[in-house]
Design a protein around this motif. Structure first.
Motif, mmCIF file in Angstrom:
data_model
loop_
_atom_site.group_PDB
_atom_site.id
_atom_site.type_symbol
_atom_site.label_atom_id
_atom_site.label_comp_id
_atom_site.label_asym_id
_atom_site.label_seq_id
_atom_site.Cartn_x
_atom_site.Cartn_y
_atom_site.Cartn_z
ATOM 1 N N CYS A 49 100.526 118.047 -3.246
ATOM 2 C CA CYS A 49 100.720 119.316 -3.941
ATOM 3 C C CYS A 49 100.966 118.984 -5.411
ATOM 4 O O CYS A 49 102.044 118.496 -5.764
ATOM 5 C CB CYS A 49 101.890 120.071 -3.349
ATOM 6 S SG CYS A 49 102.363 121.575 -4.252
ATOM 7 N N ARG A 103 105.108 132.520 8.032
ATOM 8 C CA ARG A 103 105.125 131.167 7.497
ATOM 9 C C ARG A 103 106.430 130.487 7.902
ATOM 10 O O ARG A 103 107.508 131.055 7.747
ATOM 11 C CB ARG A 103 105.003 131.260 5.975
ATOM 12 C CG ARG A 103 104.434 130.072 5.299
ATOM 13 C CD ARG A 103 104.116 130.397 3.844
ATOM 14 N NE ARG A 103 102.965 131.267 3.714
ATOM 15 C CZ ARG A 103 102.438 131.620 2.538
ATOM 16 N NH1 ARG A 103 102.975 131.184 1.428
ATOM 17 N NH2 ARG A 103 101.396 132.399 2.492
ATOM 18 N N TYR A 136 101.266 125.071 3.308
ATOM 19 C CA TYR A 136 101.542 125.530 1.948
ATOM 20 C C TYR A 136 102.689 124.727 1.351
ATOM 21 O O TYR A 136 103.673 124.432 2.044
ATOM 22 C CB TYR A 136 101.954 126.994 1.952
ATOM 23 C CG TYR A 136 100.915 127.959 2.441
ATOM 24 C CD1 TYR A 136 100.812 128.274 3.786
ATOM 25 C CD2 TYR A 136 100.028 128.567 1.548
ATOM 26 C CE1 TYR A 136 99.859 129.163 4.244
ATOM 27 C CE2 TYR A 136 99.069 129.466 1.996
ATOM 28 C CZ TYR A 136 98.992 129.756 3.352
ATOM 29 O OH TYR A 136 98.052 130.644 3.796
ATOM 30 N N TRP A 192 104.121 129.740 -4.535
ATOM 31 C CA TRP A 192 103.357 129.142 -3.445
ATOM 32 C C TRP A 192 102.006 128.645 -3.927
ATOM 33 O O TRP A 192 101.409 129.219 -4.834
ATOM 34 C CB TRP A 192 103.133 130.187 -2.352
ATOM 35 C CG TRP A 192 104.412 130.691 -1.780
ATOM 36 C CD1 TRP A 192 105.147 131.738 -2.246
ATOM 37 C CD2 TRP A 192 105.134 130.150 -0.671
ATOM 38 N NE1 TRP A 192 106.286 131.888 -1.491
ATOM 39 C CE2 TRP A 192 106.300 130.934 -0.507
ATOM 40 C CE3 TRP A 192 104.905 129.095 0.208
ATOM 41 C CZ2 TRP A 192 107.235 130.687 0.491
ATOM 42 C CZ3 TRP A 192 105.835 128.855 1.196
ATOM 43 C CH2 TRP A 192 106.986 129.635 1.330
ATOM 44 N N GLY A 199 97.323 126.903 -0.225
ATOM 45 C CA GLY A 199 97.261 126.420 1.145
ATOM 46 C C GLY A 199 96.118 125.460 1.387
ATOM 47 O O GLY A 199 95.099 125.472 0.688
#
Length: 118
Positions: free
Chosen positions: A21, A44, A93, A108, A111
């Motif tokens: 990420c 989630r 995520y 966020w 994904g």
């Protein structure tokens, strides 16, 4: 803060993947970071987080198989996933928040899909 996940894909049960990420943030090292996953039609779910100063916590469902880590020099969060199971199939995520705020206030990523076949 902007977040971009990568590293998802298809793997057989027992295999491994590492999710990344990449964060665009002025203060990445000060942020609390986490990984969540979402099954189709479900909420989630939190699976791991890394707080300051790099204290980690993992959900029981992934403990011993998944490891969250971060590289503050690269503004990047990781999730090493080993011994994958078909039930790990989900959209994953990453999330970032100021440590004094709840996950409901997090930023966020878009994904990345993980698919584990038996």
């Amino acid at each position: 803060v902007q977040l971009m996940e990568s590293g998802g894909g298809s793997v057989q049960a027992g295999g491994s993947l590492r999710l990344s990420c990449a964060a665009s943030a002025k203060n990445f090292s000060a942020l609390c970071m986490g990984w969540f996953r979402q099954y189709p039609g479900k909420e989630r779910d939190w699976i791991a987080s890394i707080d300051q100063p790099s204290s980690t916590t993992h959900a029981e469902s992934v403990k011993g198989r998944f490891t969250i880590s971060r590289d503050n020099a690269k503004d990047t969060l990781y999730l090493q996933m080993n011994a994958l199971k078909p039930e790990d199939t989900a959209m994953y995520y990453c999330a970032a928040r100021e440590c004094y705020t709840p996950w409901s206030s997090a930023t966020w990523g878009q994904g990345t899909q993980v698919t584990v076949s038996s």
